[in-house]
Design a protein around this motif. Structure first.
Motif, PDB file in Angstrom:
ATOM      1  N   ARG A  28      -1.510 -18.955  -2.677  1.00  0.00           N
ATOM      2  CA  ARG A  28      -2.910 -18.704  -2.286  1.00  0.00           C
ATOM      3  C   ARG A  28      -3.018 -17.447  -1.425  1.00  0.00           C
ATOM      4  O   ARG A  28      -3.945 -16.641  -1.594  1.00  0.00           O
ATOM      5  CB  ARG A  28      -3.477 -19.915  -1.539  1.00  0.00           C
ATOM      6  N   GLU A  29      -2.049 -17.260  -0.531  1.00  0.00           N
ATOM      7  CA  GLU A  29      -2.035 -16.064   0.321  1.00  0.00           C
ATOM      8  C   GLU A  29      -1.928 -14.795  -0.526  1.00  0.00           C
ATOM      9  O   GLU A  29      -2.655 -13.822  -0.315  1.00  0.00           O
ATOM     10  CB  GLU A  29      -0.856 -16.155   1.294  1.00  0.00           C
ATOM     11  N   VAL A  30      -1.029 -14.806  -1.505  1.00  0.00           N
ATOM     12  CA  VAL A  30      -0.848 -13.639  -2.374  1.00  0.00           C
ATOM     13  C   VAL A  30      -2.094 -13.410  -3.225  1.00  0.00           C
ATOM     14  O   VAL A  30      -2.533 -12.273  -3.410  1.00  0.00           O
ATOM     15  CB  VAL A  30       0.409 -13.795  -3.258  1.00  0.00           C
ATOM     16  N   ALA A  31      -2.712 -14.471  -3.723  1.00  0.00           N
ATOM     17  CA  ALA A  31      -3.935 -14.341  -4.528  1.00  0.00           C
ATOM     18  C   ALA A  31      -5.060 -13.726  -3.695  1.00  0.00           C
ATOM     19  O   ALA A  31      -5.796 -12.862  -4.180  1.00  0.00           O
ATOM     20  CB  ALA A  31      -4.353 -15.700  -5.081  1.00  0.00           C
ATOM     21  N   GLU A  32      -5.188 -14.142  -2.447  1.00  0.00           N
ATOM     22  CA  GLU A  32      -6.214 -13.560  -1.566  1.00  0.00           C
ATOM     23  C   GLU A  32      -5.922 -12.092  -1.299  1.00  0.00           C
ATOM     24  O   GLU A  32      -6.833 -11.257  -1.285  1.00  0.00           O
ATOM     25  CB  GLU A  32      -6.279 -14.341  -0.255  1.00  0.00           C
ATOM     26  N   TRP A  33      -4.638 -11.772  -1.083  1.00  0.00           N
ATOM     27  CA  TRP A  33      -4.257 -10.381  -0.860  1.00  0.00           C
ATOM     28  C   TRP A  33      -4.582  -9.533  -2.092  1.00  0.00           C
ATOM     29  O   TRP A  33      -5.150  -8.447  -1.980  1.00  0.00           O
ATOM     30  CB  TRP A  33      -2.761 -10.283  -0.535  1.00  0.00           C
ATOM     31  N   LYS A  34      -4.250 -10.025  -3.281  1.00  0.00           N
ATOM     32  CA  LYS A  34      -4.543  -9.287  -4.517  1.00  0.00           C
ATOM     33  C   LYS A  34      -6.044  -9.054  -4.666  1.00  0.00           C
ATOM     34  O   LYS A  34      -6.478  -7.962  -5.056  1.00  0.00           O
ATOM     35  CB  LYS A  34      -4.012 -10.039  -5.736  1.00  0.00           C
ATOM     36  N   HIS A  35      -6.840 -10.058  -4.358  1.00  0.00           N
ATOM     37  CA  HIS A  35      -8.291  -9.917  -4.455  1.00  0.00           C
ATOM     38  C   HIS A  35      -8.784  -8.835  -3.494  1.00  0.00           C
ATOM     39  O   HIS A  35      -9.615  -8.000  -3.860  1.00  0.00           O
ATOM     40  CB  HIS A  35      -8.970 -11.251  -4.162  1.00  0.00           C
ATOM     41  N   ARG A  36      -8.261  -8.835  -2.263  1.00  0.00           N
ATOM     42  CA  ARG A  36      -8.673  -7.832  -1.270  1.00  0.00           C
ATOM     43  C   ARG A  36      -8.269  -6.431  -1.726  1.00  0.00           C
ATOM     44  O   ARG A  36      -9.054  -5.477  -1.619  1.00  0.00           O
ATOM     45  CB  ARG A  36      -8.039  -8.168   0.081  1.00  0.00           C
ATOM     46  N   VAL A  37      -7.066  -6.288  -2.259  1.00  0.00           N
ATOM     47  CA  VAL A  37      -6.610  -4.983  -2.742  1.00  0.00           C
ATOM     48  C   VAL A  37      -7.500  -4.501  -3.891  1.00  0.00           C
ATOM     49  O   VAL A  37      -7.936  -3.350  -3.907  1.00  0.00           O
ATOM     50  CB  VAL A  37      -5.129  -5.044  -3.172  1.00  0.00           C
ATOM     51  N   GLN A  38      -7.804  -5.367  -4.841  1.00  0.00           N
ATOM     52  CA  GLN A  38      -8.658  -4.984  -5.968  1.00  0.00           C
ATOM     53  C   GLN A  38     -10.057  -4.592  -5.503  1.00  0.00           C
ATOM     54  O   GLN A  38     -10.674  -3.689  -6.078  1.00  0.00           O
ATOM     55  CB  GLN A  38      -8.719  -6.118  -6.984  1.00  0.00           C
ATOM     56  N   PHE A  39     -10.549  -5.243  -4.468  1.00  0.00           N
ATOM     57  CA  PHE A  39     -11.874  -4.910  -3.939  1.00  0.00           C
ATOM     58  C   PHE A  39     -11.887  -3.519  -3.314  1.00  0.00           C
ATOM     59  O   PHE A  39     -12.817  -2.740  -3.520  1.00  0.00           O
ATOM     60  CB  PHE A  39     -12.299  -5.963  -2.897  1.00  0.00           C
ATOM     61  N   HIS A  40     -10.846  -3.182  -2.535  1.00  0.00           N
ATOM     62  CA  HIS A  40     -10.815  -1.903  -1.815  1.00  0.00           C
ATOM     63  C   HIS A  40     -10.290  -0.743  -2.656  1.00  0.00           C
ATOM     64  O   HIS A  40     -10.543   0.416  -2.327  1.00  0.00           O
ATOM     65  CB  HIS A  40      -9.959  -2.025  -0.549  1.00  0.00           C
ATOM     66  N   TRP A  41      -9.553  -1.028  -3.735  1.00  0.00           N
ATOM     67  CA  TRP A  41      -8.882   0.030  -4.498  1.00  0.00           C
ATOM     68  C   TRP A  41      -9.825   1.128  -5.009  1.00  0.00           C
ATOM     69  O   TRP A  41      -9.496   2.310  -4.904  1.00  0.00           O
ATOM     70  CB  TRP A  41      -8.093  -0.584  -5.649  1.00  0.00           C
ATOM     71  N   PRO A  42     -10.990   0.811  -5.550  1.00  0.00           N
ATOM     72  CA  PRO A  42     -11.841   1.888  -6.090  1.00  0.00           C
ATOM     73  C   PRO A  42     -12.306   2.905  -5.043  1.00  0.00           C
ATOM     74  O   PRO A  42     -12.597   4.041  -5.385  1.00  0.00           O
ATOM     75  CB  PRO A  42     -13.048   1.134  -6.666  1.00  0.00           C
TER      76      PRO A  42
END
Length: 148
Positions: A28-42
């Motif tokens: 769950r921690e990694v999934a939340e991190w991935k979501h945050r990265v995808q949100f900020h990446w653009p």
């Protein structure tokens, strides 16, 4: 055969055990991190400076700098790299990590790296950012990259 077993069976099984421990807390921690990265990446920005034309001497390093705005991410969540190879692509490309050397006046981060051609020929290079996390299988798992 041992390498194949390790890569195909042992490492994924060990990774699964770590991810599923404590009711899948790490997953769950990694999934939340991935979501945050995808949100900020653009919104991430990278600009690089280094030699564009001319001759380089084999084995003599040239400095390459990059200014990066991480848009809500931290330097520990990304790798900034110089990717280089021969223009004909016959040998393949190599990546070299760049080092964080400081902050810019506008809140960005300054990275520096060295490119030292090991052989003569027409060399091309670029600077890229990829997300990094200790629980990713590799730095390309998320299929996110920013190029300068």
């Amino acid at each position: 055969m041992i390498k194949e077993y390790t890569t195909d069976m042992y490492v994924p099984a060990r990774h699964d055990a770590v991810m599923s421990a404590n009711g899948y807390a790490r997953a769950r921690e990694v999934a939340e991190w991935k979501h945050r990265v995808q949100f900020h990446w653009p919104q991430m920005f990278i600009e690089a400076s280094g030699p564009r034309d001319g001759q380089l001497t084999v084995g003599e390093p040239v400095e390459i700098n990059a200014t990066v705005r991480l848009s809500g991410l931290t330097p520990s969540e990304v790798a900034v790299e110089i990717v280089h190879g021969f223009q004909d692509g016959a040998v393949g490309f190599t990546d070299e990590p760049m080092q964080l050397v400081g902050r810019t006046d506008d809140g960005g981060y300054l990275y520096r790296g060295l490119l030292a051609p090991a052989a003569s020929g027409q060399i091309i290079y670029g600077v890229r950012i990829v997300p990094v996390h200790p629980d990713l299988f590799n730095k390309h798992e998320m299929a996110l990259v920013r190029w300068a």
